[in-house]
Design an enzyme around this catalytic site. Structure first.
Site, PDB file in Angstrom:
ATOM      1  N   GLU A 130      -3.861   7.667  -4.440  1.00 15.54           N
ATOM      2  CA  GLU A 130      -4.252   7.188  -5.777  1.00 15.54           C
ATOM      3  C   GLU A 130      -5.533   7.859  -6.249  1.00 15.54           C
ATOM      4  O   GLU A 130      -6.433   8.061  -5.443  1.00 15.54           O
ATOM      5  CB  GLU A 130      -4.432   5.665  -5.737  1.00 15.54           C
ATOM      6  CG  GLU A 130      -3.118   4.962  -5.422  1.00 15.54           C
ATOM      7  CD  GLU A 130      -3.275   3.443  -5.291  1.00 15.54           C
ATOM      8  OE1 GLU A 130      -4.359   2.917  -5.596  1.00 15.54           O
ATOM      9  OE2 GLU A 130      -2.302   2.802  -4.884  1.00 15.54           O
ATOM     10  N   ARG A 139       0.843  -1.191   0.000  1.00 19.22           N
ATOM     11  CA  ARG A 139       0.000   0.000   0.000  1.00 19.22           C
ATOM     12  C   ARG A 139       0.883   1.248   0.000  1.00 19.22           C
ATOM     13  O   ARG A 139       1.931   1.277   0.649  1.00 19.22           O
ATOM     14  CB  ARG A 139      -0.916   0.041   1.231  1.00 19.22           C
ATOM     15  CG  ARG A 139      -2.127  -0.886   1.145  1.00 19.22           C
ATOM     16  CD  ARG A 139      -3.166  -0.410   0.137  1.00 19.22           C
ATOM     17  NE  ARG A 139      -4.330  -1.288   0.085  1.00 19.22           N
ATOM     18  CZ  ARG A 139      -4.466  -2.332  -0.743  1.00 19.22           C
ATOM     19  NH1 ARG A 139      -3.514  -2.627  -1.620  1.00 19.22           N
ATOM     20  NH2 ARG A 139      -5.571  -3.067  -0.714  1.00 19.22           N
ATOM     21  N   HIS A 197      -1.421   0.294  -9.939  1.00 23.09           N
ATOM     22  CA  HIS A 197      -2.100  -0.600  -8.999  1.00 23.09           C
ATOM     23  C   HIS A 197      -2.765  -1.795  -9.710  1.00 23.09           C
ATOM     24  O   HIS A 197      -3.985  -1.951  -9.680  1.00 23.09           O
ATOM     25  CB  HIS A 197      -3.139   0.176  -8.160  1.00 23.09           C
ATOM     26  CG  HIS A 197      -3.451  -0.514  -6.863  1.00 23.09           C
ATOM     27  ND1 HIS A 197      -3.831   0.156  -5.731  1.00 23.09           N
ATOM     28  CD2 HIS A 197      -3.441  -1.844  -6.521  1.00 23.09           C
ATOM     29  CE1 HIS A 197      -4.038  -0.708  -4.751  1.00 23.09           C
ATOM     30  NE2 HIS A 197      -3.815  -1.925  -5.206  1.00 23.09           N
TER      31      HIS A 197
HETATM   32  P1  NAP Z   1      -1.062 -11.143   5.046  1.00 23.88           P
HETATM   33  O1  NAP Z   1      -0.971 -12.582   4.676  1.00 23.88           O
HETATM   34  O2  NAP Z   1      -1.976 -10.718   6.141  1.00 23.88           O
HETATM   35  O3  NAP Z   1       0.437 -10.649   5.366  1.00 23.88           O
HETATM   36  C1  NAP Z   1       0.717  -9.444   5.993  1.00 23.88           C
HETATM   37  C2  NAP Z   1       1.977  -9.641   6.810  1.00 23.88           C
HETATM   38  O4  NAP Z   1       2.321  -8.397   7.393  1.00 23.88           O
HETATM   39  C3  NAP Z   1       1.815 -10.638   7.945  1.00 23.88           C
HETATM   40  O5  NAP Z   1       2.890 -11.538   7.893  1.00 23.88           O
HETATM   41  C4  NAP Z   1       1.881  -9.779   9.207  1.00 23.88           C
HETATM   42  O6  NAP Z   1       2.561 -10.390  10.267  1.00 23.88           O
HETATM   43  C5  NAP Z   1       2.718  -8.639   8.731  1.00 23.88           C
HETATM   44  N1  NAP Z   1       2.505  -7.412   9.501  1.00 23.88           N
HETATM   45  C6  NAP Z   1       1.350  -6.796   9.786  1.00 23.88           C
HETATM   46  N2  NAP Z   1       1.577  -5.675  10.492  1.00 23.88           N
HETATM   47  C7  NAP Z   1       2.914  -5.607  10.642  1.00 23.88           C
HETATM   48  C8  NAP Z   1       3.780  -4.693  11.283  1.00 23.88           C
HETATM   49  N3  NAP Z   1       3.284  -3.620  11.929  1.00 23.88           N
HETATM   50  N4  NAP Z   1       5.126  -4.924  11.242  1.00 23.88           N
HETATM   51  C9  NAP Z   1       5.621  -6.015  10.605  1.00 23.88           C
HETATM   52  N5  NAP Z   1       4.829  -6.927   9.980  1.00 23.88           N
HETATM   53  C10 NAP Z   1       3.511  -6.716  10.013  1.00 23.88           C
HETATM   54  O7  NAP Z   1      -1.477 -10.264   3.790  1.00 23.88           O
HETATM   55  P2  NAP Z   1      -1.164 -10.553   2.252  1.00 23.88           P
HETATM   56  O8  NAP Z   1      -2.253 -11.362   1.659  1.00 23.88           O
HETATM   57  O9  NAP Z   1       0.245 -11.026   2.115  1.00 23.88           O
HETATM   58  O10 NAP Z   1      -1.280  -9.074   1.676  1.00 23.88           O
HETATM   59  C11 NAP Z   1      -0.371  -8.070   2.092  1.00 23.88           C
HETATM   60  C12 NAP Z   1      -0.813  -6.708   1.591  1.00 23.88           C
HETATM   61  O11 NAP Z   1      -0.600  -6.630   0.196  1.00 23.88           O
HETATM   62  C13 NAP Z   1      -2.318  -6.410   1.756  1.00 23.88           C
HETATM   63  O12 NAP Z   1      -2.585  -5.868   3.034  1.00 23.88           O
HETATM   64  C14 NAP Z   1      -2.602  -5.413   0.668  1.00 23.88           C
HETATM   65  O13 NAP Z   1      -2.512  -4.108   1.185  1.00 23.88           O
HETATM   66  C15 NAP Z   1      -1.460  -5.633  -0.337  1.00 23.88           C
HETATM   67  N6  NAP Z   1      -1.929  -6.082  -1.663  1.00 23.88           N
HETATM   68  C16 NAP Z   1      -1.732  -5.288  -2.743  1.00 23.88           C
HETATM   69  C17 NAP Z   1      -2.138  -5.712  -3.993  1.00 23.88           C
HETATM   70  C18 NAP Z   1      -1.916  -4.871  -5.224  1.00 23.88           C
HETATM   71  O14 NAP Z   1      -2.773  -4.860  -6.091  1.00 23.88           O
HETATM   72  N7  NAP Z   1      -0.802  -4.197  -5.357  1.00 23.88           N
HETATM   73  C19 NAP Z   1      -2.755  -6.963  -4.162  1.00 23.88           C
HETATM   74  C20 NAP Z   1      -2.953  -7.742  -3.026  1.00 23.88           C
HETATM   75  C21 NAP Z   1      -2.524  -7.296  -1.776  1.00 23.88           C
HETATM   76  P3  NAP Z   1       2.007 -11.674  11.079  1.00 23.88           P
HETATM   77  O15 NAP Z   1       2.078 -12.808  10.124  1.00 23.88           O
HETATM   78  O16 NAP Z   1       2.938 -11.808  12.201  1.00 23.88           O
HETATM   79  O17 NAP Z   1       0.598 -11.317  11.470  1.00 23.88           O
END
Ligand code: NAP
Length: 285
Positions: free
Chosen positions: A232, A203, A250
């Site tokens: 955005e 993000r 995006h």
């Molecule tokens: P996810 O599986 O929930 O992974 C997020 C990770 O971030 C988890 O490992 C979590 O740790 C960690 N985390 C959360 N808060 C943190 C902090 N303050 N410090 C350090 N680590 C932290 O989510 P995901 O499916 O991988 O998606 C990640 C992000 O990608 C989404 O939130 C979204 O914003 C973005 N995204 C963007 C697109 C795009 O179109 N560009 C597409 C999809 C997703 P824990 O495992 O310890 O809880």
């Protein structure tokens, strides 16, 4: 419906917003019968969760189904940044290419370099697994250890400071939250290895864009590959003008298959909740 159009008010019991639509106190007030916000994205920083919980509104997202597509796009940015793909394309398009030259558009060799993941959830881990196939050594910083991921990839968990200092490619995969907002700013950028590549498909709020533009202008970073922005669809003018950037609009999850699956998960959540069953992918319990 375009993000600029107002959110419908009235008797709706469920809505399926896109990530560009803010759903907060005003929207909840104008939707008094609302039982479900089925966000069509894995990130849900466009929904005021406190306001939702106060009104007993369920919030769901679309995890897993977009992991591979987003990890692939992250790699498109890594490769484009490391191998100066856009500069090469520009040279050809401008008609100014004069032929092969031994020092033309020299980039960063990825093999044996360090791939740093800030956040090793679903997408971070998928990016790390792809990194192993490119011969990269994987480091990650995250709140909790990921033992299975470490076993599978040889990844090593480190503190944020070490991640910044050691990564040749630093890729961001944490959600936008109050703790992660502006995490990459002038201080953290200064700690990054000179010539390193910064990638963000998470993000835009994670990065202070003016500070990133300054680091690129100074030549401290080798490249920045971004798919997401703080405001955005507006792109910070200094980022637009900065050298060595690969800027995408995006499109992390933008494949036909993934978008179909995201819509299907959102609708399955609507069906479940309206049938009185538990949601499939709630963002809180
Ligand atoms: P996810 O599986 O929930 O992974 C997020 C990770 O971030 C988890 O490992 C979590 O740790 C960690 N985390 C959360 N808060 C943190 C902090 N303050 N410090 C350090 N680590 C932290 O989510 P995901 O499916 O991988 O998606 C990640 C992000 O990608 C989404 O939130 C979204 O914003 C973005 N995204 C963007 C697109 C795009 O179109 N560009 C597409 C999809 C997703 P824990 O495992 O310890 O809880």
């Amino acid at each position: 419906m375009p993000a600029a159009d107002p959110t419908p008010a009235g008797v709706w019991v469920a809505i399926v917003p896109l990530l560009s639509r803010w759903i907060g106190g005003t929207e909840f007030k104008q939707l008094p019968n609302l039982r479900l916000v089925a966000n069509c994205a894995v990130g849900y920083n466009n929904v005021d969760l406190v306001a939702a919980q106060l009104r007993d509104v369920v919030v769901t997202n679309t995890p897993d189904v977009l992991t591979a597509a987003t990890a692939d796009l992250t790699w498109a940015l890594i490769l484009a940044g490391a191998r100066r793909v856009l500069e090469g394309v520009d040279l050809i398009r401008a008609g100014t290419w004069t032929g092969w030259h031994p020092t033309q558009l020299l980039g960063l060799e990825l093999h044996d370099r360090i791939l740093g993941l800030l956040g090793a959830g679903r997408i971070g881990q998928a990016v790390g697994r792809r990194g192993v196939a490119f011969g990269m050594r994987v480091r990650y910083a995250s709140r909790s250890p990921k033992q299975e991921f470490e076993r599978e990839t040889g990844a090593e968990r480190v503190e944020l400071g070490a991640l910044l200092k050691e990564s040749d490619v630093l890729s961001l995969h944490v959600p936008a939250t109050p703790e992660t907002r502006g995490l990459i700013g002038s201080e953290t950028l200064a700690q990054m290895k000179p010539g390193a590549i910064l990638i963000n498909t998470a993000r835009g709020d994670l990065i202070r864009e003016e500070a990133l533009a300054a680091a690129l202008d100074r030549g401290h970073l080798g490249a920045a590959g971004l798919d997401v922005y703080a405001d955005e669809p507006r792109i910070h003018p200094r980022l637009l003008a900065a050298p060595r950037t690969v800027l995408l609009p995006h499109i992390g999850s933008a494949t036909v298959d993934t978008r179909r699956r995201m819509a299907a998960v959102a609708l399955a959540n609507v069906r479940a909740v309206l049938a009185g069953q538990p949601p499939l992918t709630p963002v809180y319990r």
